[in-house]
Design a protein around this motif. Structure first.
Motif, PDB file in Angstrom:
ATOM      1  N   LYS A   1     -59.798   7.954  87.006  1.00 17.47           N
ATOM      2  CA  LYS A   1     -60.395   8.904  87.439  1.00 17.47           C
ATOM      3  C   LYS A   1     -59.513   9.794  87.060  1.00 17.47           C
ATOM      4  O   LYS A   1     -60.197  11.004  86.412  1.00 17.47           O
ATOM      5  N   GLN A   2     -58.688  10.106  87.922  1.00 15.62           N
ATOM      6  CA  GLN A   2     -57.736  11.094  87.513  1.00 15.62           C
ATOM      7  C   GLN A   2     -56.877  11.224  85.697  1.00 15.62           C
ATOM      8  O   GLN A   2     -56.893  12.524  85.077  1.00 15.62           O
ATOM      9  N   LEU A   3     -57.133  10.193  84.924  1.00 12.01           N
ATOM     10  CA  LEU A   3     -57.430  10.173  83.734  1.00 12.01           C
ATOM     11  C   LEU A   3     -58.202  10.400  82.799  1.00 12.01           C
ATOM     12  O   LEU A   3     -58.235  11.954  82.155  1.00 12.01           O
ATOM     13  N   PHE A   4     -59.179  10.114  83.577  1.00  6.82           N
ATOM     14  CA  PHE A   4     -60.430  10.871  82.657  1.00  6.82           C
ATOM     15  C   PHE A   4     -61.107  12.240  82.728  1.00  6.82           C
ATOM     16  O   PHE A   4     -61.137  12.914  82.361  1.00  6.82           O
ATOM     17  N   ASN A   5     -60.699  12.787  84.606  1.00  9.89           N
ATOM     18  CA  ASN A   5     -60.789  13.861  84.274  1.00  9.89           C
ATOM     19  C   ASN A   5     -59.164  15.066  83.859  1.00  9.89           C
ATOM     20  O   ASN A   5     -58.990  15.748  84.060  1.00  9.89           O
ATOM     21  N   GLY A   6     -58.308  14.504  83.159  1.00  8.07           N
ATOM     22  CA  GLY A   6     -57.420  15.054  82.756  1.00  8.07           C
ATOM     23  C   GLY A   6     -56.614  15.652  83.639  1.00  8.07           C
ATOM     24  O   GLY A   6     -55.216  16.483  83.435  1.00  8.07           O
ATOM     25  N   LEU A   7     -55.750  14.979  84.829  1.00  3.25           N
ATOM     26  CA  LEU A   7     -55.065  15.050  86.221  1.00  3.25           C
ATOM     27  C   LEU A   7     -53.965  14.206  85.498  1.00  3.25           C
ATOM     28  O   LEU A   7     -52.911  14.711  86.301  1.00  3.25           O
ATOM     29  N   ILE A   8     -54.226  13.126  84.996  1.00  2.04           N
ATOM     30  CA  ILE A   8     -53.228  12.645  84.823  1.00  2.04           C
ATOM     31  C   ILE A   8     -53.400  12.386  82.797  1.00  2.04           C
ATOM     32  O   ILE A   8     -53.755  12.194  82.437  1.00  2.04           O
TER      33      ILE A   8
ATOM     34  N   PHE B   1     -50.913   6.754  82.717  1.00  3.63           N
ATOM     35  CA  PHE B   1     -51.856   5.194  83.262  1.00  3.63           C
ATOM     36  C   PHE B   1     -51.018   4.740  82.138  1.00  3.63           C
ATOM     37  O   PHE B   1     -51.431   3.149  82.972  1.00  3.63           O
ATOM     38  N   GLN B   2     -51.395   4.550  80.941  1.00  6.71           N
ATOM     39  CA  GLN B   2     -50.718   3.318  80.882  1.00  6.71           C
ATOM     40  C   GLN B   2     -49.466   2.547  81.240  1.00  6.71           C
ATOM     41  O   GLN B   2     -48.688   1.534  81.593  1.00  6.71           O
ATOM     42  N   THR B   3     -48.263   3.682  81.369  1.00  3.66           N
ATOM     43  CA  THR B   3     -47.412   3.354  82.568  1.00  3.66           C
ATOM     44  C   THR B   3     -47.140   2.357  83.772  1.00  3.66           C
ATOM     45  O   THR B   3     -46.785   1.645  84.105  1.00  3.66           O
ATOM     46  N   TYR B   4     -48.742   3.567  85.120  1.00  3.48           N
ATOM     47  CA  TYR B   4     -49.052   2.964  85.414  1.00  3.48           C
ATOM     48  C   TYR B   4     -49.910   1.470  84.992  1.00  3.48           C
ATOM     49  O   TYR B   4     -49.568   0.051  85.876  1.00  3.48           O
TER      50      TYR B   4
END
Length: 245
Positions: free
Chosen positions: A68-75, A80-83
């Motif tokens: 959700k953070q990725l889609f909302n531009g927060l990360i 994200f891919q590192t995670y």
């Protein structure tokens, strides 16, 4: 009767090194990956040591939050891919992985770059190189085969035409039985896709993951990732065909 060990010609003795065999199940959203993996794991783990490497969203409680953070531009895509790679490595850096004969994968790690960061604007050159190096380290450290290797078979299954249950039985009969018996020692990548876009969208709605419902609001929204997987598969087939010439 005693055996004289000195009479054994050591030059004729070859050490058999058993290598892990990997089964990668890839594909877009709501194509049947999780169902396929659970069915395979239930069957295989009864007969042999099998490790199921789950997708981050099914493995870590933070997965939905990160997505959700990725889609909302927060990360960023890089963060994200590192995670995602960290989640993979938590599976791999364990005694369970060391002892497993077969590894079931929800996606091949290469999909991090080849699918989800395919867009050149998703990563800077430095970020892309860092992820590439990280992937190469993971491949070497845990002896994970590349999909372009000659001993990795590649097939595709349309789950809108063949049920996941039937596809699973076919995979067991065609590949897994012979692998368990030691007849074959390679790995396999199975691309699942849904040729019926409307049926695929209904699966997304039925599954009810809020972050997916917010991202894929109509069936056409699935077309981009579906096309990425088609291109990915064609590229793999082309590379493997070229390497055999």
């Amino acid at each position: 009767m005693s055996i004289n060990n000195e009479s054994i010609n050591n030059k004729l003795i070859s050490k058999y090194e058993y290598k892990k065999q990997h089964i990668f199940i890839g594909g877009g959203i709501a194509t049947g990956k999780t169902t396929m993996l659970n069915l395979l794991n239930e069957y295989m783990d009864y007969y042999t040591n099998t490790l199921l490497i789950k997708e981050y969203i099914d493995y870590d409680k933070e997965g939905v939050i990160k997505l959700k953070q990725l889609f909302n531009g927060l990360i960023t895509d890089y963060e994200f891919q590192t995670y995602v790679l960290n989640c993979y490595e938590k599976h791999l850096n364990s005694p369970i992985y060391e002892n497993a004969d077969f590894i079931l994968w929800d996606r091949h790690p290469s999909e991090a770059l080849e699918i989800f960061c395919k867009d050149e604007n998703s990563l800077s050159k430095e970020e892309r190189n860092k992820l590439k190096q990280r992937l190469e380290q993971i491949y070497r450290r845990y002896e994970i085969p590349l999909l372009t290797n000659n001993d990795v078979s590649i097939i595709n299954i349309d789950t809108s035409r063949i049920s996941v249950e039937i596809a699973q039985e076919a995979l067991i009969n065609i590949f897994i039985h012979s692998a368990m018996l030691g007849i074959t020692d390679g790995s396999i990548f199975v691309l699942l896709y849904c040729g019926d876009l409307e049926a695929q969208f209904k699966r997304v709605v039925k599954r009810g993951r809020q972050v997916e419902l917010e991202t894929y609001k109509k069936k056409e929204d699935l077309s981009k990732i579906n096309q990425c997987y088609i291109n990915f598969y064609v590229k793999l087939i082309t590379e493997k065909t070229s390497s055999k010439k």
